[in-house]
Design a protein around this motif. Structure first.
Motif, PDB file in Angstrom:
ATOM      1  N   LEU A  78       2.055   6.587  -6.955  1.00  0.00           N
ATOM      2  CA  LEU A  78       0.962   7.475  -7.379  1.00  0.00           C
ATOM      3  C   LEU A  78       1.246   8.919  -6.992  1.00  0.00           C
ATOM      4  CD1 LEU A  78      -2.026   5.162  -6.495  1.00  0.00           C
ATOM      5  CD2 LEU A  78      -1.426   5.962  -8.775  1.00  0.00           C
ATOM      6  N   GLY A  79       2.438   9.149  -6.480  1.00  0.00           N
ATOM      7  CA  GLY A  79       2.859  10.529  -6.229  1.00  0.00           C
ATOM      8  C   GLY A  79       2.673  10.993  -4.795  1.00  0.00           C
ATOM      9  N   CYS A  80       2.387  10.054  -3.878  1.00  0.00           N
ATOM     10  CA  CYS A  80       2.236  10.426  -2.477  1.00  0.00           C
ATOM     11  C   CYS A  80       3.559  10.118  -1.789  1.00  0.00           C
ATOM     12  CB  CYS A  80       1.098   9.612  -1.854  1.00  0.00           C
ATOM     13  SG  CYS A  80       0.825   9.930  -0.110  1.00  0.00           S
ATOM     14  N   MET A  81       4.385  11.140  -1.607  1.00  0.00           N
ATOM     15  CA  MET A  81       5.759  10.887  -1.190  1.00  0.00           C
ATOM     16  C   MET A  81       6.055  11.317   0.244  1.00  0.00           C
ATOM     17  SD  MET A  81       7.523   9.301  -3.409  1.00  0.00           S
ATOM     18  CE  MET A  81       9.208   9.647  -2.926  1.00  0.00           C
ATOM     19  N   TYR A 109      -2.927   9.335   4.486  1.00  0.00           N
ATOM     20  CA  TYR A 109      -3.755   8.671   3.476  1.00  0.00           C
ATOM     21  C   TYR A 109      -3.584   7.163   3.427  1.00  0.00           C
ATOM     22  CZ  TYR A 109      -4.766  13.314   1.685  1.00  0.00           C
ATOM     23  OH  TYR A 109      -5.192  14.596   1.561  1.00  0.00           O
ATOM     24  N   VAL A 110      -2.473   6.660   3.937  1.00  0.00           N
ATOM     25  CA  VAL A 110      -2.231   5.221   3.823  1.00  0.00           C
ATOM     26  C   VAL A 110      -2.144   4.546   5.193  1.00  0.00           C
ATOM     27  CG1 VAL A 110      -0.738   3.426   2.894  1.00  0.00           C
ATOM     28  CG2 VAL A 110      -1.042   5.561   1.639  1.00  0.00           C
ATOM     29  N   ALA A 113       2.418   1.514  -3.442  1.00  0.00           N
ATOM     30  CA  ALA A 113       1.406   1.927  -4.414  1.00  0.00           C
ATOM     31  C   ALA A 113       1.150   3.428  -4.283  1.00  0.00           C
ATOM     32  CB  ALA A 113       0.113   1.152  -4.198  1.00  0.00           C
ATOM     33  N   ALA A 114       1.091   3.911  -3.046  1.00  0.00           N
ATOM     34  CA  ALA A 114       0.863   5.341  -2.830  1.00  0.00           C
ATOM     35  C   ALA A 114       2.044   6.151  -3.355  1.00  0.00           C
ATOM     36  CB  ALA A 114       0.643   5.620  -1.347  1.00  0.00           C
ATOM     37  N   LYS A 115       3.258   5.643  -3.137  1.00  0.00           N
ATOM     38  CA  LYS A 115       4.447   6.372  -3.598  1.00  0.00           C
ATOM     39  C   LYS A 115       4.459   6.513  -5.116  1.00  0.00           C
ATOM     40  CE  LYS A 115       7.786   5.594   0.103  1.00  0.00           C
ATOM     41  NZ  LYS A 115       8.962   4.791   0.511  1.00  0.00           N
ATOM     42  N   PRO A 170      -5.452   5.026   7.770  1.00  0.00           N
ATOM     43  CA  PRO A 170      -6.617   4.186   7.460  1.00  0.00           C
ATOM     44  C   PRO A 170      -6.313   2.696   7.544  1.00  0.00           C
ATOM     45  CG  PRO A 170      -5.937   5.467   5.529  1.00  0.00           C
ATOM     46  CD  PRO A 170      -5.159   5.974   6.693  1.00  0.00           C
ATOM     47  N   SER A 171      -5.112   2.320   7.144  1.00  0.00           N
ATOM     48  CA  SER A 171      -4.764   0.904   7.193  1.00  0.00           C
ATOM     49  C   SER A 171      -4.685   0.401   8.636  1.00  0.00           C
ATOM     50  CB  SER A 171      -3.437   0.675   6.478  1.00  0.00           C
ATOM     51  OG  SER A 171      -3.004  -0.637   6.645  1.00  0.00           O
ATOM     52  N   TYR A 222       0.836  -1.208   0.000  1.00  0.00           N
ATOM     53  CA  TYR A 222       0.000   0.000   0.000  1.00  0.00           C
ATOM     54  C   TYR A 222       0.866   1.251   0.000  1.00  0.00           C
ATOM     55  CZ  TYR A 222      -3.741  -3.199   1.371  1.00  0.00           C
ATOM     56  OH  TYR A 222      -4.636  -4.233   1.426  1.00  0.00           O
TER      57      TYR A 222
END
Lengths: 262, 252
Positions: free
Chosen positions: A162-165, A173-174, A158-160, A177-178, A155
């Protein structure tokens, strides 16, 4: 489907019968065997006392004072425990900074803090809240930490891609919630422990009201029927708080978890 | 543009006792814009490591990766990735999963959702818009994962055995859909697979790799027009060729 409904009704009946049996036996034992209101007030005694505390309004004050203590403690445990758990779980190394301190403080029973609670806060609501806080904060820290440690790497990756660094975004965001199921479980445990600390936190007399305080007050007056009323109230309120929490968190916040085997 | 240059890339992993494992040894490769390249090879040949380095999730021990001439090191929105295992965020609905990328690019909620709707339509899952991932089948989840990666409008799409966990039927369908998407979106696709059939069906070029140390054994041009007949003699011949290469590697 039909069978299920039938079963459900059947189960309900069983539960009601079980409860009724206990009440009847209690009444009979109290009336015929013990015959002493001090040792064992009967069911009817308790119901009558209960009606009295409703009538004179003491009940509402007691409940609201107790909830105040509980909320002070839980609120502090949440706003302090959650960030510590997050930092420990997310940043490598932070674990080694916090862990020794936590491991030394955690086994100290919350009630052992009462003398310091009184010295630091006096006979105030905050003082009772502090004892609740001590009981509640560790389960929150530990479950938040565990939840953050077990965020699946995929997860985060996948976030990275998608540009979530940035750490703050990855946490928000990750990881959060997880980890939410684990955090929610921690809060539930914390509420259980906090609720148990409540009686002890109130017994040293931070105020002239409160469910825990009233147990001791009535004990000193040898009104054991009232003691039992407040005991049962503590039990029912604890149950209610847990149910409400589960309803909101499990059914709404965590509905995505349906079908996931954890 | 999505032109990738892999320059002398090596990657060595160190075990706990300090013993080195050479996952990739001196890989050099030029991938043209809008090319579909498949990577095939035995497990442990470093094809996943190579793709992870290209995605920015791993750093090479030496060498460099250039995208359109610019050196890259960390992940960014120009390179999308689809993982082998299910990587959808289980706490987000399908549409919110797809909208995640645009949201991270700083687009507002409405704009992100609009983009997400478009890509949801592209993979044909409009009716599952508000479902959670656990409600979807494996094939649908990977469709959503593809849509999520595309929603950032990447130049390069990196796919690490994306259909590995799917049954043969679903796999074939998704291969068709992927070709369709590739044509519509003008992107470069890097695709790791274990399946000869998949490589021969999809790729413009097949990069055959060997294990320990991970090296490129051969690069095969596939000059067959899409959509290819999986059972045509040319396809069989190619499959045979790749199989022989891999068999030779095993004997070493």
């Amino acid at each position: 489907m039909k069978i299920n409904i039938k079963n459900a009704i059947h189960n309900r009946e069983l539960e009601a019968i079980s409860l009724l049996t206990v009440i009847v036996m209690w009444q009979l034992v109290a009336d015929l065997l013990v015959k002493n209101k001090l040792f064992l007030p009967s069911f009817i005694d308790v119901v009558l006392s209960f009606l009295k505390v409703i009538k004179n309004g003491a009940l509402y004050t007691d409940i609201s004072v107790s909830l105040l203590h509980f909320l002070i403690g839980m609120f502090l445990a949440f706003v302090i425990g959650l960030p510590i758990g997050i930092i420990m779980g997310w940043f490598k190394g932070a674990n080694h900074i916090f862990d020794p301190v936590i491991e030394i403080l955690r086994p100290i029973p919350p009630l052992a803090w009462i003398p310091f609670a009184i010295i630091w806060f006096g006979l105030t609501h905050q003082s009772a809240g502090f004892v609740v806080f001590i009981g509640a904060v560790f389960p929150i820290i530990i479950n938040t930490y565990t939840g953050f440690k077990s965020v699946p790497v995929v997860y985060v990756e996948a976030a990275k891609v998608l540009g979530c660094m940035r750490d703050q975004n990855l946490i928000r965001y990750v990881a959060l919630p997880s980890a939410l199921p684990s955090i929610a479980a921690g809060i539930r445990i914390a509420m259980g422990v906090g609720w148990m600390c409540l009686v002890a936190a109130e017994m040293f007399g931070v105020s002239n009201n409160g469910l825990g305080y009233k147990i001791w007050w009535h004990y000193h007056l040898h009104q054991m029927d009232f003691v039992l009323v407040y005991m049962l109230l503590l039990g029912f309120l604890g149950l209610l708080i847990d149910r409400v929490f589960r309803y909101y968190v499990d059914d709404r916040l965590l509905k995505w978890r349906l079908g996931i085997v954890m | 543009m999505g032109r990738l240059t892999v320059n002398n890339v090596s990657r060595t992993f160190y075990k706990g006792n300090g013993a080195p494992t050479i996952a990739l040894s001196d890989i050099t490769l030029e991938i043209k814009d809008k090319e579909f390249v498949c990577f095939i090879g035995p497990s442990g040949c470093g094809k996943t490591t190579l793709l992870r380095i290209i995605a920015g999730l791993d750093t090479p021990t030496s060498g460099e990766i250039l995208l359109d001439g610019t050196k890259i090191s960390v992940p960014d929105a120009k390179r999308g990735m689809v993982f082998q295992e299910y990587s959808l965020f289980p706490w987000r609905t399908v549409i919110d999963n797809i909208a995640f990328g645009p949201q991270m690019q700083g687009k507002n909620k409405n704009e992100s959702l609009k983009i997400a709707e478009k890509y949801l339509g592209l993979v044909g899952l409009e009716q599952f818009k508000n479902s959670y991932p656990y409600e979807l089948s494996g094939g649908m989840r990977q469709r959503v994962a593809i849509a999520r990666a595309l929603a950032n409008d990447p130049k390069v799409l990196i796919m690490d055995e994306p259909f590995g966990a799917l049954d043969a039927q679903t796999r074939n369908i998704l291969q068709h859909e992927l070709l369709e998407i590739w044509r519509k979106n003008n992107i470069t696709i890097l695709f790791v697979t274990h399946s000869m059939d998949e490589a021969v069906f999809l790729a413009d070029r097949i990069v055959v790799m060997s294990a320990r140390p991970g090296k490129i054994v051969d690069i095969i041009d596939v000059d067959l027009p899409h959509l290819r007949d999986r059972t045509a003699p040319e396809s069989n011949e190619l499959r045979n060729h790749v199989l022989k290469l891999l068999a030779k590697e095993r004997e070493k």
